[in-house]
Design an enzyme around this catalytic site. Structure first.
Site, PDB file in Angstrom:
ATOM      1  N   MET A  33       2.991  -3.018  17.956  1.00  0.00           N
ATOM      2  CA  MET A  33       1.633  -2.474  17.795  1.00  0.00           C
ATOM      3  C   MET A  33       0.627  -3.603  17.975  1.00  0.00           C
ATOM      4  O   MET A  33       0.810  -4.676  17.419  1.00  0.00           O
ATOM      5  CB  MET A  33       1.514  -1.901  16.377  1.00  0.00           C
ATOM      6  CG  MET A  33       0.111  -1.755  15.837  1.00  0.00           C
ATOM      7  SD  MET A  33       0.107  -1.284  14.065  1.00  0.00           S
ATOM      8  CE  MET A  33       0.426   0.448  14.177  1.00  0.00           C
ATOM      9  N   ASN A  34      -0.445  -3.369  18.775  1.00  0.00           N
ATOM     10  CA  ASN A  34      -1.616  -4.246  18.661  1.00  0.00           C
ATOM     11  C   ASN A  34      -2.859  -3.407  18.424  1.00  0.00           C
ATOM     12  O   ASN A  34      -2.780  -2.465  17.626  1.00  0.00           O
ATOM     13  CB  ASN A  34      -1.699  -5.319  19.756  1.00  0.00           C
ATOM     14  CG  ASN A  34      -1.793  -4.866  21.180  1.00  0.00           C
ATOM     15  OD1 ASN A  34      -0.830  -4.390  21.740  1.00  0.00           O
ATOM     16  ND2 ASN A  34      -2.933  -5.042  21.801  1.00  0.00           N
ATOM     17  N   ASP A  35      -3.975  -3.729  19.023  1.00  0.00           N
ATOM     18  CA  ASP A  35      -5.288  -3.199  18.625  1.00  0.00           C
ATOM     19  C   ASP A  35      -5.344  -1.767  18.069  1.00  0.00           C
ATOM     20  O   ASP A  35      -4.726  -0.861  18.634  1.00  0.00           O
ATOM     21  CB  ASP A  35      -6.230  -3.154  19.838  1.00  0.00           C
ATOM     22  CG  ASP A  35      -6.221  -4.413  20.648  1.00  0.00           C
ATOM     23  OD1 ASP A  35      -5.533  -5.371  20.274  1.00  0.00           O
ATOM     24  OD2 ASP A  35      -6.913  -4.428  21.666  1.00  0.00           O
ATOM     25  N   GLN A  51      -2.492   0.388  20.248  1.00  0.00           N
ATOM     26  CA  GLN A  51      -1.744  -0.115  21.398  1.00  0.00           C
ATOM     27  C   GLN A  51      -0.269  -0.180  20.989  1.00  0.00           C
ATOM     28  O   GLN A  51       0.068  -0.807  19.978  1.00  0.00           O
ATOM     29  CB  GLN A  51      -2.268  -1.503  21.781  1.00  0.00           C
ATOM     30  CG  GLN A  51      -3.658  -1.465  22.380  1.00  0.00           C
ATOM     31  CD  GLN A  51      -3.645  -0.960  23.816  1.00  0.00           C
ATOM     32  OE1 GLN A  51      -3.328  -1.700  24.733  1.00  0.00           O
ATOM     33  NE2 GLN A  51      -3.985   0.310  24.015  1.00  0.00           N
ATOM     34  N   SER A  95      -6.824  -0.640  25.466  1.00  0.00           N
ATOM     35  CA  SER A  95      -7.614  -0.202  24.316  1.00  0.00           C
ATOM     36  C   SER A  95      -8.824   0.653  24.674  1.00  0.00           C
ATOM     37  O   SER A  95      -9.348   0.574  25.788  1.00  0.00           O
ATOM     38  CB  SER A  95      -8.091  -1.420  23.532  1.00  0.00           C
ATOM     39  OG  SER A  95      -7.003  -1.944  22.825  1.00  0.00           O
ATOM     40  N   ARG A 162     -12.743  -3.925  30.157  1.00  0.00           N
ATOM     41  CA  ARG A 162     -11.863  -3.099  29.313  1.00  0.00           C
ATOM     42  C   ARG A 162     -12.420  -2.841  27.907  1.00  0.00           C
ATOM     43  O   ARG A 162     -13.419  -3.396  27.506  1.00  0.00           O
ATOM     44  CB  ARG A 162     -10.493  -3.751  29.203  1.00  0.00           C
ATOM     45  CG  ARG A 162     -10.478  -5.157  28.625  1.00  0.00           C
ATOM     46  CD  ARG A 162      -9.029  -5.679  28.564  1.00  0.00           C
ATOM     47  NE  ARG A 162      -8.959  -7.047  28.115  1.00  0.00           N
ATOM     48  CZ  ARG A 162      -9.020  -8.115  28.905  1.00  0.00           C
ATOM     49  NH1 ARG A 162      -9.163  -7.977  30.217  1.00  0.00           N
ATOM     50  NH2 ARG A 162      -8.951  -9.333  28.395  1.00  0.00           N
ATOM     51  N   ASP A 163     -11.686  -1.978  27.201  1.00  0.00           N
ATOM     52  CA  ASP A 163     -11.870  -1.694  25.778  1.00  0.00           C
ATOM     53  C   ASP A 163     -13.180  -0.945  25.495  1.00  0.00           C
ATOM     54  O   ASP A 163     -14.014  -1.389  24.698  1.00  0.00           O
ATOM     55  CB  ASP A 163     -11.796  -2.989  24.947  1.00  0.00           C
ATOM     56  CG  ASP A 163     -10.587  -3.838  25.298  1.00  0.00           C
ATOM     57  OD1 ASP A 163      -9.601  -3.271  25.788  1.00  0.00           O
ATOM     58  OD2 ASP A 163     -10.627  -5.066  25.093  1.00  0.00           O
ATOM     59  N   GLU A 217     -13.353  -9.295  24.292  1.00  0.00           N
ATOM     60  CA  GLU A 217     -12.572  -8.065  24.218  1.00  0.00           C
ATOM     61  C   GLU A 217     -13.104  -7.163  23.093  1.00  0.00           C
ATOM     62  O   GLU A 217     -13.772  -7.622  22.170  1.00  0.00           O
ATOM     63  CB  GLU A 217     -11.095  -8.405  23.942  1.00  0.00           C
ATOM     64  CG  GLU A 217     -10.475  -9.285  25.027  1.00  0.00           C
ATOM     65  CD  GLU A 217      -8.968  -9.475  24.862  1.00  0.00           C
ATOM     66  OE1 GLU A 217      -8.251  -9.209  25.830  1.00  0.00           O
ATOM     67  OE2 GLU A 217      -8.515  -9.873  23.777  1.00  0.00           O
ATOM     68  N   TRP A 300      -2.255 -13.093  18.426  1.00  0.00           N
ATOM     69  CA  TRP A 300      -1.613 -13.291  19.734  1.00  0.00           C
ATOM     70  C   TRP A 300      -0.877 -14.627  19.763  1.00  0.00           C
ATOM     71  O   TRP A 300       0.045 -14.820  20.538  1.00  0.00           O
ATOM     72  CB  TRP A 300      -2.650 -13.260  20.857  1.00  0.00           C
ATOM     73  CG  TRP A 300      -3.124 -11.897  21.198  1.00  0.00           C
ATOM     74  CD1 TRP A 300      -4.391 -11.415  21.099  1.00  0.00           C
ATOM     75  CD2 TRP A 300      -2.349 -10.814  21.732  1.00  0.00           C
ATOM     76  NE1 TRP A 300      -4.451 -10.110  21.513  1.00  0.00           N
ATOM     77  CE2 TRP A 300      -3.206  -9.719  21.907  1.00  0.00           C
ATOM     78  CE3 TRP A 300      -0.989 -10.661  22.058  1.00  0.00           C
ATOM     79  CZ2 TRP A 300      -2.772  -8.493  22.397  1.00  0.00           C
ATOM     80  CZ3 TRP A 300      -0.556  -9.436  22.551  1.00  0.00           C
ATOM     81  CH2 TRP A 300      -1.439  -8.365  22.720  1.00  0.00           C
TER      82      TRP A 300
HETATM   83  C1  FRU Z   1      -6.923  -7.173  22.745  1.00  0.00           C
HETATM   84  C2  FRU Z   1      -6.380  -6.682  24.063  1.00  0.00           C
HETATM   85  C3  FRU Z   1      -7.369  -5.763  24.752  1.00  0.00           C
HETATM   86  C4  FRU Z   1      -6.502  -4.936  25.654  1.00  0.00           C
HETATM   87  C5  FRU Z   1      -5.254  -4.779  24.815  1.00  0.00           C
HETATM   88  C6  FRU Z   1      -3.983  -4.715  25.624  1.00  0.00           C
HETATM   89  O1  FRU Z   1      -5.973  -7.526  21.816  1.00  0.00           O
HETATM   90  O2  FRU Z   1      -6.036  -7.779  24.884  1.00  0.00           O
HETATM   91  O3  FRU Z   1      -8.407  -6.432  25.425  1.00  0.00           O
HETATM   92  O4  FRU Z   1      -7.095  -3.717  25.968  1.00  0.00           O
HETATM   93  O5  FRU Z   1      -5.219  -5.868  23.923  1.00  0.00           O
HETATM   94  O6  FRU Z   1      -2.900  -4.359  24.834  1.00  0.00           O
END
Ligand code: FRU
Length: 488
Positions: A33-35, A51, A95, A162-163, A217, A300
């Site tokens: 899992m991320n964002d 994510q 994201s 993005r995002d 981001e 990260w």
């Molecule tokens: C931030 C990021 C976002 C991107 C996502 C990819 O942590 O790098 O910019 O959309 O993670 O998983």
């Protein structure tokens, strides 16, 4: 089998037992899992997407996982909502955010794909895409990508775009996304739309002016108190004194919003957190007008989880944001109090040397300490302690700093273990509120004026809490265990 179906089958068949995960912090059913994504209220429920790469404990082709809650504390797992299964998002559903509309629950995310550039070479392109759903199942719309990369002005990066964060003001939708300008500096670009499908470029809402890292981001933009706040997560930040020690560091720009030019006139820039694990925060506004933020509680740069742990990544506790006297405060959502049990209170308890207090121990709790008068140089609290392990927070009075140390938390790799934070407010009693949930600690200093968030994966039977003072200090202490009903 379709990609989304395959991901959900995998999730069903490989779900990790609850006893191996945090109690009140969101973690993936299995895998990575991320964002936080799509943090929103739809039909009265709080939705939190994220994510997601179910198939391994490392980042991979991005899906959107999905949880739902009635109260920000107890979360119900839902099937994953998006998989990278279409040409324009074949390299990942990155994201984005969500908003409730008449048509349904609208997810706006970044579709990543490979495209052939003018020179014949393959390059990544990031574009904004839309999916519509009912709170459980989502369908990508035929108009995708709804903001193609060419919609950006000349010179702006098409591979770092993005995002998207979307919000509505009266009849208009606005969308802020992370981007890079021709000088490769981070910026946030702003678009508007009447229907979430046809978007018009408006402006650069803010840019990093060569400071505050490179790519920006995960932007989020909202009014708070009398001001406007832009949250961004810059990559490649450089440390400045005790500020900005994470390479990927979330910050807040606070200022006035110039609506004529769609530009944020920034007045101050602050770190959102001083710990090792806090990134990509996203907010929503509740029906009763509270601004609630949640962030990825991981880094990260320092992935310290044990090899055998088959899930990776957690979210912070949702935190209410407030701006008082131009200071940004964060505190855990008040709903957490509904899960309090086993109250233990000490008033004016004198500590000298090292001691444990009856009733104050455990790995899932909310512990508040107020330091009153005393003659001492240093005061420390050790958590997750047994003969072998501990983490610690040490308050150094002369330096007005808090020193965190997780060297002895059971880590097997040489990652960042120590972090120091300077306390901004120096008058009055120092107040420390610690939220522990098995593998994480979130410290709220002086009612949330500063926060410190870090992970540690110490074996769960290390649960002592030890207070240490090199002189004498009087403390007020309040501790609650946090428990979900079904676990009582
Ligand atoms: C931030 C990021 C976002 C991107 C996502 C990819 O942590 O790098 O910019 O959309 O993670 O998983």
């Amino acid at each position: 089998m379709a990609d989304l179906e395959r991901a959900n089958k995998y999730q069903e068949e490989n779900r990790i037992e609850k006893s191996k995960k945090p109690v009140f912090h969101v973690a993936p059913p299995v895998g990575w899992m991320n964002d936080p994504n799509g943090f929103s209220i739809f039909q009265g429920k709080v939705h939190l997407f994220y994510q997601y790469h179910p198939y391994s404990d490392a980042w991979g082709p991005m899906h959107w996982g999905h949880y739902v809650s009635e109260d920000f504390v107890e979360w119900k797992e839902l099937p994953a909502a998006l998989a990278p299964d279409t040409g324009y998002d074949a390299a990942g559903c990155f994201s984005g955010s969500a908003i409730g509309a008449e048509e349904g629950h609208m997810l706006i995310y970044t579709g990543v794909m490979e495209k052939e550039g003018a020179d014949g070479k393959k390059e990544m392109v990031q574009q904004q895409c839309l999916a519509v759903g009912d709170g459980i199942c989502y369908k990508k719309v035929p108009e995708n990508p709804v903001i193609p990369a060419e919609r950006l002005p000349e010179g702006f990066s098409r591979k770092d775009f993005r995002d998207p964060k979307v919000w509505r003001e009266n009849e208009t939708y606005y969308l802020a996304a992370g981007n890079k300008n021709a000088q490769q500096d981070g910026q946030v670009v702003l678009f508007e739309s009447k229907d979430l499908r046809a978007w018009r470029y408006l402006s650069v809402l803010a840019d990093n002016q060569g400071k505050y890292g490179k790519m920006w981001e995960c932007p989020d933009f909202f009014s708070l108190g009398q001001k406007y706040v832009l949250l961004v997560s810059p990559q490649d930040m450089q440390a400045d004194g005790k500020e900005f020690h994470n390479g990927n560091q979330a910050i807040a720009l606070i200022g006035e919003y110039d609506r004529q030019n769609y530009h944020l006139q920034e007045e101050q820039v602050v770190s959102l957190d001083y710990g090792t694990d806090f990134y990509a925060p996203q907010t929503l506004e509740t029906e009763d007008g509270r601004r609630i933020m949640v962030a990825w509680m991981q880094s990260w740069d320092m992935n310290i989880k044990p090899e055998e742990q088959k899930w990776n990544g957690m979210m912070t506790v949702p935190r209410q944001l407030e701006l008082r006297n131009n200071i940004l405060y964060q505190r855990p959502v008040k709903e957490l109090e509904h899960y309090y049990t086993e109250e233990v209170v000490y008033i004016d308890r004198e500590i000298s040397g090292s001691c444990q207090l009856p009733g104050v121990q455990g790995r899932v709790l909310d512990l508040s300490i107020e330091l009153k008068e005393g003659s001492y140089q240093e005061f420390a609290v050790f958590f997750a302690q047994n003969e072998k392990y501990h983490i610690s927070f040490r308050y150094v009075r002369a330096a007005q700093s808090i020193e965190f140390d997780r060297t002895y938390s059971g880590m097997v790799r040489d990652a960042v273990c120590q972090r120091s934070m300077r306390i901004k407010k120096t008058e009055g009693n120092l107040k420390l509120r610690f939220l522990l949930d098995r593998f994480s600690v979130e410290l709220f200093v002086n009612d949330g004026m500063q926060t410190f968030t870090s992970t540690f994966y110490t074996p769960l039977d290390a649960e002592d809490i030890v207070f240490v003072c090199d002189g004498k200090v009087k403390l007020n202490i309040k501790k609650y265990t946090i428990a979900m009903d079904k676990e009582l």
